[in-house]
Design a protein around this motif. Structure first.
Motif, short mmCIF file in Angstrom:
data_model
loop_
_atom_site.label_atom_id
_atom_site.label_comp_id
_atom_site.label_asym_id
_atom_site.label_seq_id
_atom_site.Cartn_x
_atom_site.Cartn_y
_atom_site.Cartn_z
N ARG A 73 44.39 58.51 6.45
CA ARG A 73 44.80 57.34 5.68
C ARG A 73 45.89 57.72 4.67
O ARG A 73 46.90 57.01 4.54
N LEU A 74 45.71 58.84 3.98
CA LEU A 74 46.71 59.29 3.01
C LEU A 74 48.02 59.63 3.71
O LEU A 74 49.11 59.32 3.21
N ALA A 75 47.95 60.29 4.86
CA ALA A 75 49.16 60.65 5.61
C ALA A 75 49.93 59.41 6.02
O ALA A 75 51.17 59.38 5.92
N GLN A 76 49.23 58.38 6.46
CA GLN A 76 49.90 57.14 6.83
C GLN A 76 50.58 56.50 5.61
O GLN A 76 51.67 55.96 5.72
N ALA A 77 49.92 56.56 4.47
CA ALA A 77 50.46 55.93 3.27
C ALA A 77 51.62 56.72 2.67
O ALA A 77 52.60 56.13 2.20
N TRP A 78 51.55 58.05 2.66
CA TRP A 78 52.51 58.87 1.93
C TRP A 78 53.51 59.61 2.79
O TRP A 78 54.61 59.89 2.33
N CYS A 79 53.16 59.97 4.00
CA CYS A 79 53.94 60.96 4.75
C CYS A 79 54.71 60.41 5.94
O CYS A 79 55.66 61.04 6.40
N GLN A 80 54.32 59.26 6.46
CA GLN A 80 54.87 58.85 7.74
C GLN A 80 56.31 58.34 7.67
O GLN A 80 56.92 58.12 8.70
N THR A 81 56.88 58.21 6.48
CA THR A 81 58.30 57.86 6.44
C THR A 81 59.17 59.02 6.92
O THR A 81 60.28 58.80 7.40
N CYS A 82 58.67 60.25 6.78
CA CYS A 82 59.43 61.43 7.21
C CYS A 82 58.77 62.19 8.36
O CYS A 82 59.47 62.83 9.15
N HIS A 83 57.46 62.17 8.43
CA HIS A 83 56.71 62.94 9.43
C HIS A 83 56.07 62.03 10.46
O HIS A 83 55.63 60.92 10.14
N ALA A 84 55.95 62.52 11.68
CA ALA A 84 55.10 61.87 12.67
C ALA A 84 53.68 62.33 12.36
O ALA A 84 53.36 63.50 12.53
N VAL A 85 52.86 61.43 11.84
CA VAL A 85 51.53 61.83 11.41
C VAL A 85 50.48 61.64 12.50
O VAL A 85 49.39 62.19 12.40
N GLU A 86 50.81 60.88 13.52
CA GLU A 86 49.87 60.66 14.62
C GLU A 86 50.03 61.77 15.66
O GLU A 86 51.14 62.29 15.85
N PRO A 87 48.95 62.11 16.34
CA PRO A 87 49.07 63.15 17.38
C PRO A 87 50.00 62.72 18.51
O PRO A 87 50.14 61.54 18.80
N ASP A 88 50.65 63.68 19.11
CA ASP A 88 51.50 63.48 20.29
C ASP A 88 52.68 62.56 20.03
O ASP A 88 53.13 61.85 20.93
#
Length: 115
Positions: A41-56
């Motif tokens: 949940r935190l990764a989706q909120a904070w990180c996914q603008t730069c990182h692919a946070v979902e597997p594959d």
């Protein structure tokens, strides 16, 4: 106290300790799952603008490595991620997160580790 009574008491203590150990293992596994879910949940909120946070999803974002790629690196461990969260980086925003949030993000990233 007779020898047979001591044996039975020893077995009872051993069984009791085994049950407590199994309960703690189940509780820890459930806690790790909840922690990884919070990290997701935190990764989706904070990180996914730069990182692919979902597997594959590697290759969808060029700005930063995917969480899957980070998880699959040889040196990625809970300790290395803990150090990473406490260190400033030129290419990342300066994150100020609590130890619990860092543990949750680390738990999620490590859950992506391939076999």
């Amino acid at each position: 106290m007779s020898r047979s009574v001591r044996i039975y008491l020893g077995l009872a203590v051993l069984i009791g300790l085994s049950v407590l150990f199994l309960i703690s293992v189940v509780h820890t596994a459930a806690g790790a799952s909840n922690t990884a879910a919070e990290g997701h949940r935190l990764a989706q909120a904070w990180c996914q603008t730069c990182h692919a946070v979902e597997p594959d999803m590697a290759g969808w974002f060029d700005r930063a490595p995917s969480f899957q790629a980070i998880a699959d690196r040889n040196g990625t461990t809970a300790l290395s991620l803990k150090v990473f969260w406490k260190t400033s980086h030129q290419t990342m925003p300066n994150l100020v997160i609590s130890p619990q949030q860092a543990d949750a993000l680390s738990s999620y990233i490590l859950s992506l580790k391939g076999d």
